[in-house]
Design a protein around this motif. Structure first.
Motif, short mmCIF file in Angstrom:
data_model
loop_
_atom_site.label_atom_id
_atom_site.label_comp_id
_atom_site.label_asym_id
_atom_site.label_seq_id
_atom_site.Cartn_x
_atom_site.Cartn_y
_atom_site.Cartn_z
N GLU A 58 -3.74 21.74 -27.73
CA GLU A 58 -3.41 20.79 -26.69
C GLU A 58 -3.68 21.54 -25.46
O GLU A 58 -3.89 22.57 -25.20
CB GLU A 58 -1.75 20.56 -26.95
CG GLU A 58 -1.39 19.76 -28.29
CD GLU A 58 -0.09 19.37 -28.21
OE1 GLU A 58 0.51 19.52 -27.05
OE2 GLU A 58 0.16 18.99 -29.15
N SER A 101 3.62 8.15 -28.85
CA SER A 101 4.82 8.75 -29.72
C SER A 101 5.90 8.32 -28.82
O SER A 101 6.23 8.38 -27.69
CB SER A 101 4.44 10.23 -29.98
OG SER A 101 4.84 11.09 -28.53
N GLU A 104 7.01 11.04 -26.39
CA GLU A 104 6.37 11.00 -25.06
C GLU A 104 6.54 9.82 -24.06
O GLU A 104 6.68 9.98 -22.83
CB GLU A 104 4.81 11.16 -25.16
CG GLU A 104 4.55 12.61 -25.69
CD GLU A 104 4.65 13.68 -25.05
OE1 GLU A 104 4.89 13.56 -23.81
OE2 GLU A 104 4.61 15.04 -25.35
N VAL A 105 6.50 8.70 -24.80
CA VAL A 105 6.81 7.29 -23.93
C VAL A 105 8.03 6.62 -23.96
O VAL A 105 8.19 5.84 -23.22
CB VAL A 105 5.52 6.54 -24.28
CG1 VAL A 105 4.14 7.04 -24.32
CG2 VAL A 105 5.83 5.88 -25.94
N GLY A 127 -2.09 10.52 -19.88
CA GLY A 127 -1.36 11.66 -20.74
C GLY A 127 -2.23 12.84 -20.63
O GLY A 127 -3.40 12.86 -20.17
N ARG A 128 -1.77 13.73 -21.47
CA ARG A 128 -2.34 15.15 -21.73
C ARG A 128 -3.52 14.81 -22.75
O ARG A 128 -3.56 14.13 -23.46
CB ARG A 128 -1.41 16.13 -22.37
CG ARG A 128 -0.25 16.40 -21.20
CD ARG A 128 0.46 17.47 -21.78
NE ARG A 128 1.32 17.15 -23.05
CZ ARG A 128 1.31 17.72 -24.03
NH1 ARG A 128 0.39 18.51 -24.33
NH2 ARG A 128 2.00 17.27 -25.16
N LEU A 140 -2.76 12.04 -25.27
CA LEU A 140 -1.28 11.80 -25.87
C LEU A 140 -0.71 11.16 -24.75
O LEU A 140 -0.33 11.85 -23.70
CB LEU A 140 -0.62 12.96 -26.09
CG LEU A 140 0.69 12.97 -26.59
CD1 LEU A 140 0.81 12.08 -27.90
CD2 LEU A 140 1.13 14.43 -27.16
N THR A 142 1.74 9.63 -22.01
CA THR A 142 3.01 9.63 -21.32
C THR A 142 3.38 8.37 -20.74
O THR A 142 4.43 8.02 -20.39
CB THR A 142 3.12 10.94 -20.32
OG1 THR A 142 1.98 10.65 -19.33
CG2 THR A 142 2.94 12.19 -20.94
#
Length: 503
Positions: A58, A101, A104-105, A127-128, A140, A142
């Motif tokens: 990550e 996920s 995250e959100v 996101g990341r 991923l 956010t």
């Protein structure tokens, strides 16, 4: 709870669901088609910047990516989707995985994703950058936002589209098949290569009228139209030639045009009613110098589009490299039929050869026309390698110059590759008196009912009488070149071909 939109019997069940979602979003104050959405990176840029991540790795790098959703899998606390970017000069549309996920959100945005987003929608995801446990480069999320709600479902991406669907719904074809996107990119590369070759040789690109008072430059049936402003009948152009020659009369040294032309004739796997031609004219040139240009144009196009000059076809390998062979019409036809044919051969003899070979013809055709038909049916299909077929009878090209050493021939060639004509060229006729005679003869044919005969163009003749330099000229079918390089029919090489309406 927002009420669904009234059912529309013309919509499928899936379409109705999507319309209902659009209505619900609007009622909730969410724009289903916002003007802008976050986007910091393309999918290709994410792959270029972080493609080296190992499985499970990550980063803290935050990006915003956007694209069309082409795969979606929603589970309880984790949703996966694949977004596809638009295709470009450099690629055919790069794909990237996005992950949403609960952690995250949050529950509200995860639920909204599941409720609002369908295959085919455009989304923006922030996101990341990470690599999933399976090693899939991902963003991923956010946060996310709907960029455009698709009201019709995507075609099934794992199922081949039928040919008719591909050409009638090319937009769906482009989304579904990388081969369709590659065809667009290949054609763009070929067109650019042609322009670069001509520019390097000092040619000026010009544009000439599509609407014309008199159709000419080829033997073809035109499309007729009417100009209300002047209350006059006009035609769509069937060739680029006559106005390009006017530019040569005006002092241009070398000119070309890549343009659409329109012929109201048959449509099949190698013919379209509208198609793209390149025509180029060079002062102080002839059929040989313009043939050299044509060869280099096609060779460079193959280099640009394919990176090779060797083409694999069902009939065998075609080698575009090196110099290309020249074959004169009469001796080559004579060798093919096993008896000598010359410009003096009587039409009755040629009809007998046609009968013996099963070649159809019109009994009123003169000898020159019969020679052309016999050559086209007997010899041309077997010319696999690039061949300049030359020394034609005068009937072949009313705008070509008389042969410098044989008055029964003209200085013209057709380029045959893979058994198909790809281009034509000649030493241009610049004698206005002879040109008038030939156009008068053509106009008499037109008056007698020949729909393909050229009309008498007094304006063009007046230009020619102003004086033109000796020149070579060529016409190359861009679609025919694409067919050669890709192995596909004309309906696949033209992005939006003319089609017969359904129903």
């Amino acid at each position: 709870m927002t009420e669904p939109t009234p059912a529309n019997p013309s919509l499928s069940e899936q379409e109705q669901v999507r319309h209902d979602k659009r209505a619900r979003l609007l009622a909730d104050g969410t724009a289903p088609y916002p003007i802008t959405v976050p986007r910091t990176h393309s999918a290709a840029q994410v792959h270029a910047g972080w493609g080296q991540l190992t499985a499970g790795e990550e980063t803290a790098e935050v990006v915003s990516v956007s694209g069309r959703v082409v795969f979606i899998r929603n589970t309880g606390k984790l949703c996966f989707a694949t977004i596809q970017d638009g295709f470009t000069q450099a690629d055919s549309g790069v794909r990237l995985q996005v992950m949403l996920s609960l952690a995250e959100v949050g529950q509200a945005r995860l639920d909204a994703w599941k409720a609002d987003v369908d295959l085919g929608d455009f989304v923006s995801v922030t996101g990341r950058v990470i690599s999933s446990k399976r090693g899939e480069l991902s963003v991923l999320a956010t946060g996310w936002v709907l960029a455009s709600k698709a009201l019709r479902p995507l075609p099934t991406l794992h199922k081949e589209l039928g040919e008719e669907t591909r050409v009638r719904q090319r937009y769906a074809d482009l989304v579904a098949r990388p081969e369709a996107r590659d065809m667009v990119r290949t054609r763009a590369a070929v067109t650019r290569s042609i322009r670069e070759t001509l520019h390097a040789d000092g040619y000026l690109e010009i544009e000439t009228p599509v609407l014309q008072l008199v159709h000419g430059g080829a033997a073809a049936r035109p499309f007729n139209t009417h100009l209300n402003a002047f209350d006059i009948d006009m035609t769509m152009r069937i060739a680029l030639e006559l106005f390009l020659k006017r530019a040569m009369v005006g002092g241009a040294d070398r000119v070309y045009e890549i343009g659409r032309i329109f012929r109201n004739e048959g449509i099949d796997s190698s013919h379209s009613a509208e198609f793209t031609m390149l025509e180029a004219y060079q002062a102080w040139g002839d059929q040989f110098s313009i043939a050299d240009l044509t060869r280099r144009v096609i060779q460079n196009a193959a280099d640009a589009a394919l990176g090779t000059r060797l083409l694999q076809t069902p009939a065998g390998e075609i080698d575009l490299d090196g110099e290309w062979e020249w074959k004169p019409v009469y001796p080559t036809l004579s060798a093919a039929v096993g008896e000598e044919i010359t410009p003096a051969t009587d039409a009755s003899v040629l009809r007998g050869i046609a009968d013996a070979r099963g070649v159809e013809y019109d009994p009123v055709w003169p000898a020159q026309k019969l020679v052309m038909e016999l050559f086209g049916e007997i010899v041309e299909p077997g010319l696999l390698q690039p061949t300049f077929v030359c020394d034609y009878p005068p009937i072949a090209q009313p705008l070509a110059r008389q042969h410098r050493s044989d008055p029964d021939l003209i200085e013209a060639w057709d380029l045959i590759v893979g058994g198909v004509e790809r281009a034509t060229g000649f030493s241009e006729l610049i004698d206005p008196v002879v040109q008038r005679e030939r156009l008068v003869a053509q106009s008499l044919k037109a008056a007698a009912g020949d729909p393909e005969a050229m009309q008498l163009d007094e304006d063009f003749l007046a230009a020619l009488e102003f004086g033109a330099p000796p020149m070579g000229g060529m016409g190359l079918g861009l679609d025919r070149v694409m067919m050669l390089l890709t192995g596909h029919g004309i309906r696949e090489t033209i992005l939006f071909p003319l089609l017969k309406p359904q129903g």
